[in-house]
Structure formats: structure tokens, C-alpha cells
Design a protein around this motif. Sequence first.
Motif, mmCIF file in Angstrom:
data_model
loop_
_atom_site.group_PDB
_atom_site.id
_atom_site.type_symbol
_atom_site.label_atom_id
_atom_site.label_comp_id
_atom_site.label_asym_id
_atom_site.label_seq_id
_atom_site.Cartn_x
_atom_site.Cartn_y
_atom_site.Cartn_z
ATOM 1 N N CYS A 75 34.423 10.370 -48.394
ATOM 2 C CA CYS A 75 33.273 9.259 -48.377
ATOM 3 C C CYS A 75 32.536 9.310 -49.554
ATOM 4 C CB CYS A 75 32.334 10.009 -47.151
ATOM 5 S SG CYS A 75 33.024 10.066 -45.574
ATOM 6 N N PRO A 98 31.260 4.290 -49.391
ATOM 7 C CA PRO A 98 30.608 5.280 -48.632
ATOM 8 C C PRO A 98 30.095 4.916 -47.261
ATOM 9 C CG PRO A 98 29.939 5.677 -51.028
ATOM 10 C CD PRO A 98 30.823 4.251 -50.830
ATOM 11 N N ALA A 101 32.791 4.328 -44.942
ATOM 12 C CA ALA A 101 33.615 5.621 -44.946
ATOM 13 C C ALA A 101 32.714 6.685 -43.739
ATOM 14 C CB ALA A 101 33.911 6.309 -46.123
ATOM 15 N N TRP A 102 31.563 6.707 -44.115
ATOM 16 C CA TRP A 102 30.453 7.389 -43.272
ATOM 17 C C TRP A 102 30.471 6.980 -41.938
ATOM 18 C CZ3 TRP A 102 28.798 12.085 -43.639
ATOM 19 C CH2 TRP A 102 28.721 12.795 -44.765
#
Length: 281
Positions: A75, A98, A101-102
Amino acid sequence: MARITAGVASSHIPALGYASDFDKTSEPYWTPAFAGYEWTRAWEAEQKPDVVILVFNDHASAFDMNIIPTFAIACAEEFQPADEGWGPRPVPVVKGHPDLAWHIAQSCILDEFDMTIINEMPVDHGLTVPLSMMFGKPAAWPCRVIPIAVNVVTYPPPSGNRCWMLGEAIAKAVASFPEDLNVQIWGTGGMSHQLQGPRAGLINKAWDNAFIDKLEGDTQELRYIPHIEYLREAGSEGIELVMWLIMRGALGKTTRMLHRHYHVPASNTAVGHVVLQPEQE
């Protein structure tokens, strides 16, 4: 909303990275292996994905026997090329996404997948070779990359069915992300190969091509292949092909194959590569 528009699968043979880095792609040995990616490079230039979710396995660059996550999602903002013993490959730093991804991590965990969240991770040939094969040698990679690392090195690896289900969970997560993003998912590794023991050098062309055939259409046969069949038919490293099933699971019920490439030999294994498109359900 974000959408998964295509799935790509490819071997991540380290020698392909060597041939690319040292300008050996026009040599007779390597030309047929790289020729099968020319269509994809032109296609990727047209598609212009914003994000690639890249499923790969680490080769003791980020993880060792001290920690062995079955599924890990990275992430961070960026990922440095790993030093695999000869220095890092001369390729661009991998830029992450990020926010997405998170979001995928949260969605998958709430969907009952125990994802390991990684915020610092060097990326080795398992991830950088597919990028080189698809994008060549740019000054910077043309898209953001979300690495998803899968344990296919230490037994037990996840089953094909579990990998397919993770692909479905990733697709669900992407579809619920509010930003308008063109997302591709790539599965890497394989095809049949064995690196040690009496069967070192094993390549099973018939089995490999039958596997590729079943990636297209609406069959779900591949998700139920037992570990022992991968070992018996595709060699000890053939289990990497379960990572292709994360890609396939994310594409929905039915797929159409846009491109396929299979070549032997490349180092001591077979090169397999496909591009799939999800069909509207």
C-alpha cells in the motif's frame, strides 16, 4: 467508478529481464520469446491503464522464512527494485496507488480474506520482469502499480479455488472505489518448470496449452486443479500458475482471449502470456 477492463498473464522468468536490460532481445535465442509481447506493447499503449494490480511472488527479496504471508497487498507510495544478488535491475521505481490499495485491503479483509498489509517492500523480478515485457524500457512506468504478493514458495500455497475467490473479492473492491480508473489485473509466474532435482528442466507443453485454453470462456475447471497435479504435470514451480487464477477470478463469469503467446525455451522454462477481456454479463 473504477473498473477492471482486462486481465494479463505472463511468465516472470528472470532471464527475460537480463535479455531486456542488456539489449539481447534481437539475438536469435531471445527473438521468439519477445516477439509474442509486441502485440501487447502496442495494445497497452492504446489502453493506457491508470493502475495495474500485479499479482506476483517474492523470491526471498522482501520475505524469508521469518515471515511468510499467504496473501500480501502493498500500500506504499513507491517500491524500489530489489537487489537480487547482482544489484537492482536498471528499471524505474514502481509507483503505487495507496488510496486504491488501502481500499482493496479493507474490502478484502471485510470480505473475510486475511490480507497482510505491507508498507515497505522491495520488488524483484517477479514484478519488474512483467512490467518490462509489457512496457519495454521507459524512463518511468506508464501506470501506477499495486503489488499483491502470493506465497507459492513454501508449502502449503493457497489453492486455486482460494486464489480465484480472491480475484472475485478484488473485483468487488475495485468496483466500489469511487474514482474513475481504468484498472488491469495481471497474474504472473509459470508456466511449467522445475528448478531442482531429477526432473529439473521439466516442461509440459500439452499441459501448459490446455491450461491457457481454459482461461477463455465460462469454464471454471482451473480453480479445482489440486496441488498434486501442478506438481506432477507442471513441476515444482508450476504452482505459480495459481496466481493467474487471481487474475481470471477478477474478470467475472466469461472472458474473451485477445492474445496468446507460448514459447519454449527461455532459460529452462516455457514462456506463457495471454491477454483476456471480461465479457459483459
